[in-house]
Write an enzyme that holds these catalytic residues in place. Structure first.
Site, PDB file in Angstrom:
ATOM      1  N   VAL A   1      -1.483   6.977  -4.053  1.00 34.64           N
ATOM      2  CA  VAL A   1      -0.209   7.657  -3.769  1.00 34.64           C
ATOM      3  C   VAL A   1       0.399   8.197  -5.055  1.00 34.64           C
ATOM      4  CG1 VAL A   1       2.107   7.450  -2.787  1.00 34.64           C
ATOM      5  CG2 VAL A   1       0.234   6.089  -1.840  1.00 34.64           C
TER       6      VAL A   1
ATOM      7  N   LYS B   1      -0.979   9.940   2.154  1.00 30.45           N
ATOM      8  CA  LYS B   1      -0.189   9.157   1.200  1.00 30.45           C
ATOM      9  C   LYS B   1       1.014   8.525   1.890  1.00 30.45           C
ATOM     10  CE  LYS B   1      -1.821  12.069  -2.555  1.00 30.45           C
ATOM     11  NZ  LYS B   1      -1.646  13.364  -3.222  1.00 30.45           N
TER      12      LYS B   1
END
Lengths: 196, 328
Positions: free
Chosen positions: B139, B211
């Site tokens: 992420v 993400k």
């Protein structure tokens, strides 16, 4: 004061800066003030200074040079973001500075929301789209800007400023979302409540 | 720590190059067709030669003369899973990680697939193992999004949102700044290497959605008293709109009003949504070019904003090696 802006403007004629009852939020929202200025150099800057000095975030200024108010002055519409509390301070500061505030804030509509639509806006009957948003209980269409650079055949874009009743912004957005889906238009929603 | 690096793309190679700076040794490296494993002649802690691995990959397209299975079987402490993201069953990355866990070793992922698509399966594999998994690099590249959420504790985080795809952000930034249309800016981005030949993964919002799905899993499982009650998210649970059709005129209308459009991803423990959104032109979320930003909304600590480079070999490798450090 004849001004095309008023025609599409759903705001009540309220000359008072009093906030909508019970909505003392710390979240900034968009406010519109209409000012009248003497046509002399520096007047506009002097009028904007109290807004910036008191924590308002200027969004747009509509300087209607072609128009005159009944007193022979120039009407200026200023949009800015501020919390309700700061908004009141700004209006007070403007008046203290001797700026004539013709209209500030709203009674009926407490929240403003700007959104974008794109797609085949013209083929899908833009005026029908607008009147159906207008028909929704929660909101009124305050302002529309259309951009169709490729003519009516290609995708075009519109920016809509809606005025929603206090606490009903989400309902207004939901209504537009549904309409956009039906007409296969794309909606670019604002990121409400996080515009810090 | 002794690392086995699986995947020799930009991130895998940077992990190999930077590991020693973080005090770790790389004992095995594999790409999809080859491997190199330290032979142990230099003692237990002697790793492979990073420069030789990177040079072989550049010159001959292989990392060594061994079989990839040798790297998976090597004597490592942490497996770094840096193969390309795959959806659905998330293979072969998922099996690489579970094999490490079966051997009671740790795994650090840069590959989003297993964490986004099979989070529940991964949790169960971790529960049966003495090893742990970490996945900061999945992420926002170099941005410490996952560890910040963990530090605040997921139960005290109400939402995480942000700009999580540099390619889409670059395109929107250029369209707004230059008044150009999508196709024109995409071609420019491809020339600059900012967009891939097939940009779908980025411009359709899939990458940002993965993400956000990962963040939603972190929030959901982290806040639940019993993991059995936590909601598991996968890509199918996300509401995703990309930027492919956004006309230049939309950005012009936004700019006239002091605003702009950004591809914003939002995750809570209940929802995942990625869509082009209208934001103030000079606001916090309107980062420029390939920059990313993560905004964390908390119950007691207000709002946190962390911006930085969301992609790139050394940037993402830094997140991987940070995770390795947390496992020591």
């Amino acid at each position: 004061m004849s001004d095309a802006h008023d025609g599409v403007d759903g705001r009540a004629d309220d000359d008072d800066a009093s906030p909508d009852g019970g909505h003392a939020s710390a979240t900034p929202s968009t406010h519109t003030v209409r000012l009248e200025l003497v046509d002399e150099p520096g007047q506009l800057l002097a009028a904007l200074q109290p807004i910036a000095d008191n924590g308002g975030n200027l969004l747009s200024i509509y300087h209607e040079r072609g128009n005159k108010t009944p007193r022979g002055r120039i009407p200026v519409e200023v949009d800015f973001e501020a919390t309700q509390e700061r908004f009141e301070g700004i209006v007070e500061a403007l008046r203290t500075e001797g700026v004539n505030v013709m209209q500030a804030g709203t009674e009926r509509y407490a929240e403003e929301v700007t959104l974008l639509l794109f797609g085949h806006l013209i083929d899908t009957d833009l005026s029908d789209t607008l009147s159906r948003i207008e028909a929704c209980e929660s909101a009124s269409v305050a302002d529309v800007s259309l951009a169709a650079p490729q003519g009516t055949e290609e995708a075009s874009s519109a920016r809509l400023r809606l005025e929603a009743r206090a606490g009903e912004t989400e309902a207004a957005l939901a209504a537009v979302r549904e309409l956009a889906e039906e007409k296969e238009l794309r909606l670019v929603e604002p990121l409400t409540g996080v515009e810090a | 720590m002794r690392l086995a690096v699986i995947g020799a793309g930009a991130v895998g190679r940077s992990v190999v190059e930077l590991a020693s700076e973080h005090g770790h040794e790389v004992v095995a490296v594999a790409d999809s067709s080859s491997a190199t494993v330290a032979d142990g002649t230099g003692g237990r802690d002697a790793g492979v030669d990073p420069d030789a691995v990177v040079a072989r990959k550049a010159e001959r397209g292989i990392v060594g003369d061994g079989d990839p299975a040798d790297a998976l079987a090597a004597d490592y402490d942490v497996l770094v899973e840096a193969t390309p993201t795959t959806l659905g069953d998330a293979e072969p990355g998922f099996s690489h990680v579970t094999r490490a866990l079966e051997r009671d070793r740790h795994a650090v992922l840069a590959n989003k697939g297993p964490v986004a698509e099979r989070f529940g399966d991964l949790r169960r594999a971790v529960a049966d193992s003495a090893g742990e998994i970490r996945f900061e690099a999945t992420v926002g590249g170099a941005i410490p999004a996952v560890s910040t959420v963990e530090d605040i504790e997921p139960g005290h985080v109400t939402a995480v949102r942000g700009v999580l795809n540099g390619t889409a952000n670059f395109i929107l930034t250029r369209m707004a700044a230059e008044g150009l249309d999508y196709d024109h800016v995409l071609a420019e981005a491809q020339d600059l290497g900012v967009a891939e030949a097939d940009p779908s993964f980025d411009v359709d919002g899939t990458d940002a959605a993965l993400k956000c799905v990962i963040l939603a899993n972190v929030l959901s499982f982290g806040a639940a008293d019993d993991p059995a009650d936590a909601r598991e998210f996968a890509l199918d649970d996300a509401e995703v709109e990309g930027i492919r059709d956004v006309p230049g005129s939309t950005l012009r209308l936004a700019a006239e009003d002091g605003r702009t459009v950004r591809l914003i991803g939002e995750a809570t423990g209940e929802t995942v949504r990625v869509a082009p959104r209208l934001v103030p032109e000079n606001g916090t979320l309107a980062v420029s070019g390939t920059q990313n930003i993560v905004q964390i909304e908390t119950t007691h600590a207000g709002r946190l904003n962390i911006s930085g480079r969301g992609a790139g070999g050394p940037e993402t490798a830094s997140a991987v090696l940070g995770d390795v450090g947390r496992l020591e």
